[in-house]
Write a protein that holds these residues in place. Structure first.
Motif, mmCIF file in Angstrom:
data_model
loop_
_atom_site.group_PDB
_atom_site.id
_atom_site.type_symbol
_atom_site.label_atom_id
_atom_site.label_comp_id
_atom_site.label_asym_id
_atom_site.label_seq_id
_atom_site.Cartn_x
_atom_site.Cartn_y
_atom_site.Cartn_z
ATOM 1 N N UNK A 301 3.409 -2.224 -9.226
ATOM 2 C CA UNK A 301 4.315 -1.215 -8.676
ATOM 3 C C UNK A 301 3.587 -0.099 -7.930
ATOM 4 N N UNK A 302 2.480 0.368 -8.486
ATOM 5 C CA UNK A 302 1.767 1.463 -7.827
ATOM 6 C C UNK A 302 1.200 1.018 -6.485
ATOM 7 N N UNK A 303 0.596 -0.174 -6.461
ATOM 8 C CA UNK A 303 0.063 -0.682 -5.195
ATOM 9 C C UNK A 303 1.192 -0.906 -4.194
ATOM 10 N N UNK A 304 2.305 -1.435 -4.664
ATOM 11 C CA UNK A 304 3.455 -1.659 -3.787
ATOM 12 C C UNK A 304 3.934 -0.344 -3.185
ATOM 13 N N UNK A 305 4.022 0.701 -4.003
ATOM 14 C CA UNK A 305 4.450 2.008 -3.502
ATOM 15 C C UNK A 305 3.491 2.524 -2.435
ATOM 16 N N UNK A 306 2.183 2.366 -2.672
ATOM 17 C CA UNK A 306 1.190 2.822 -1.697
ATOM 18 C C UNK A 306 1.292 2.053 -0.382
ATOM 19 N N UNK A 307 1.594 0.757 -0.472
ATOM 20 C CA UNK A 307 1.692 -0.055 0.746
ATOM 21 C C UNK A 307 2.932 0.322 1.555
ATOM 22 N N UNK A 308 4.096 0.329 0.917
ATOM 23 C CA UNK A 308 5.326 0.579 1.678
ATOM 24 C C UNK A 308 5.419 2.023 2.151
ATOM 25 N N UNK A 309 4.660 2.921 1.523
ATOM 26 C CA UNK A 309 4.674 4.330 1.937
ATOM 27 C C UNK A 309 4.042 4.541 3.300
ATOM 28 N N UNK A 310 3.222 3.609 3.739
ATOM 29 C CA UNK A 310 2.490 3.805 4.982
ATOM 30 C C UNK A 310 3.398 4.036 6.177
ATOM 31 N N UNK A 311 2.826 4.678 7.174
ATOM 32 C CA UNK A 311 3.598 5.172 8.316
ATOM 33 C C UNK A 311 4.353 4.063 9.048
ATOM 34 N N UNK A 312 3.754 2.883 9.191
ATOM 35 C CA UNK A 312 4.441 1.837 9.943
ATOM 36 C C UNK A 312 5.573 1.197 9.145
ATOM 37 N N UNK A 313 5.638 1.516 7.869
ATOM 38 C CA UNK A 313 6.718 0.984 7.041
ATOM 39 C C UNK A 313 7.748 2.094 6.762
ATOM 40 N N UNK A 314 7.568 2.878 5.695
ATOM 41 C CA UNK A 314 8.567 3.901 5.371
ATOM 42 C C UNK A 314 8.155 5.306 5.812
ATOM 43 N N UNK A 315 6.868 5.610 5.773
ATOM 44 C CA UNK A 315 6.414 6.937 6.163
ATOM 45 C C UNK A 315 6.859 8.016 5.195
#
Length: 440
Positions: A301-315
């Motif tokens: 979950x933590x890694x998933x949150x860090x990935x989707x948080x990125x600017x090209x995804x959710x920002x």
């Protein structure tokens, strides 16, 4: 029924910035780099099963339930199954997603998308495509649960939760005083529209006459409630959590409370693309199913949150995503809940990925309830045409999913909502007749 005016649709399109996929590997505010596509080794694919093409263009909206597509891309799972040129492209709104699906990638649009479950049906029927029928297939459910209905902080004192009835008198007083009351949803006839309508109607509030429903793209919900454009809104995460974090509203309910383990987003593709590329479709499905299994693991979950948080995804800051990914809900009104074993957003657990036909039948029945589609629509025939749970099964079996994790029936049976109302997929007419508030 509530009118979604041309002005409201223009607002949806004009305020949404056209978004394009940024270069792989950009970092977010946490300086967490995204993973590259070499994360997993390629699968041993029999040449006879090799995809007909390696390219597909899939759309997504900036919502956490797009995680399976994002993870499939970031972890190299599309590549693993031979789809080495899949693009996952950000869309500005659900209306833009629809328009790009109508175009198809050959016309500069997209082949498939993370999408509101009713939309492929409304496109196939021509309801939202100006009468132009665009056949679509639903290939998988991307998640269950994980949406929320939020209220402006102006309503904190009412302590409104699952029961919306305390709003009835307040709304009536404000409306008689000339106030334009608004509830925001993301697309007419879509899941958020139906959750909002069900919740209001269950509390005696007629969404057709007691309040105006407006359309606002998901990423713009927070700013619109900040400036007082609406009293309440329904959308997926992370925007309800952002409303709480920024102190401008609170969560009245998470939609899993309204209907436990309810279906939400779907992976849908143009029917002509799937029919032309059955092996590529299977490869995409296998990649997404594997991504959903990865997303379901608590340790990811933590890694998933860090990935989707990125600017090209959710920002959005990862810290504003992680809590609700883990099932930790701060409602913003003093209420805190741990849904880690119950109502959190599910990607694989409890058959979350499988597209039950009975669920799609409920969505169509609700669209009849509110006048979006005609009452004489042959809903069973439409579901059989659009819902390709058979392709989901084929991909799952090829992936080696245990038989115990593959539902034996396309129906989950009778569903019970928070207010005690039951939906029997064997008799949707009885359900519809039992509802007091609906389109006249």
């Amino acid at each position: 029924m509530t009118k979604f005016t041309r002005r409201q649709f223009i607002f949806t399109a004009s305020t949404a910035t056209a978004a394009s996929l940024l270069m792989h590997g950009c970092s977010n505010g946490n300086n967490t780099a995204t993973n590259n596509s070499s994360t997993v080794p390629a699968a041993n694919i029999n040449p006879a099963d090799a995809p007909e093409v390696t390219t597909a263009r899939l759309g997504f909206i900036a919502l956490t339930d797009a995680a399976p597509l994002i993870i499939a891309k970031e972890k190299g799972l599309f590549d693993k199954y031979g789809m080495t040129d899949v693009e996952v492209a950000k869309q500005a709104s659900w209306a833009v997603t629809r328009d790009n699906l109508v175009l198809g990638s050959g016309g500069g649009g997209i082949d498939g998308a993370h999408i509101l479950t009713p939309m492929p049906y409304l496109m196939s029927l021509g309801t939202i495509t100006q009468g132009n029928r665009v056949p679509m297939y639903i290939l998988a459910r991307l998640n269950t649960n994980g949406q929320a209905i939020s209220l402006s902080k102006n309503y904190n004192d009412l302590k409104v939760g699952l029961d919306s009835s305390p709003l009835q008198q307040v709304f009536a007083q404000q409306k008689s005083a000339g106030k334009d009351l608004r509830a925001a949803v993301t697309f007419p006839g879509g899941t958020h529209d139906l959750w909002m309508r069900y919740w209001l109607a269950a509390g005696g509030i007629n969404p057709n006459s007691d309040i105006s429903l407006i359309v606002v793209p998901p990423p713009q919900m927070v700013q619109n409630v900040r400036v007082g454009n609406m009293e309440t809104f329904c959308v997926g995460e992370p925007w309800p959590a952002q409303t709480v974090t920024q102190g401008i509203g609170y969560t009245a309910l998470t939609t899993g409370e309204l209907w436990k383990d309810h279906p939400e987003k779907a992976l849908a593709m143009r029917a002509d693309w799937v029919d032309k590329h059955p092996k590529a479709t299977k490869a995409i499905l296998m990649a997404v199913q594997e991504a959903q299994q990865w997303c379901a693991l608590p340790e990811n979950k933590e890694e998933m949150a860090n990935i989707v948080a990125n600017r090209q995804w959710l920002g959005v800051p990862a810290k504003d995503i992680l809590g609700r990914f883990q099932g930790k809900y701060d409602y913003g009104n003093g209420r805190v809940e741990d849904y880690s074993n119950s109502l959190l957003m599910k990607f694989w657990r409890d058959n979350a990925s499988y597209p039950y036909k009975s669920h799609d039948l409920w969505f169509l029945t609700e669209n009849i309830r509110w006048g979006y589609i005609p009452g004489d629509t042959d809903t069973k025939a439409v579901v059989d045409q659009v819902n390709r749970e058979d392709l989901w099964r084929e991909a799952a079996q090829a992936l080696g999913v245990p038989a115990a994790e593959i539902p034996k029936s396309p129906s989950r049976g009778v569903e019970t909502f928070f207010d005690g109302v039951k939906f029997d997929p064997e008799n949707p007419t009885a359900y519809l007749n039992s509802l007091k508030i609906k389109k006249a």
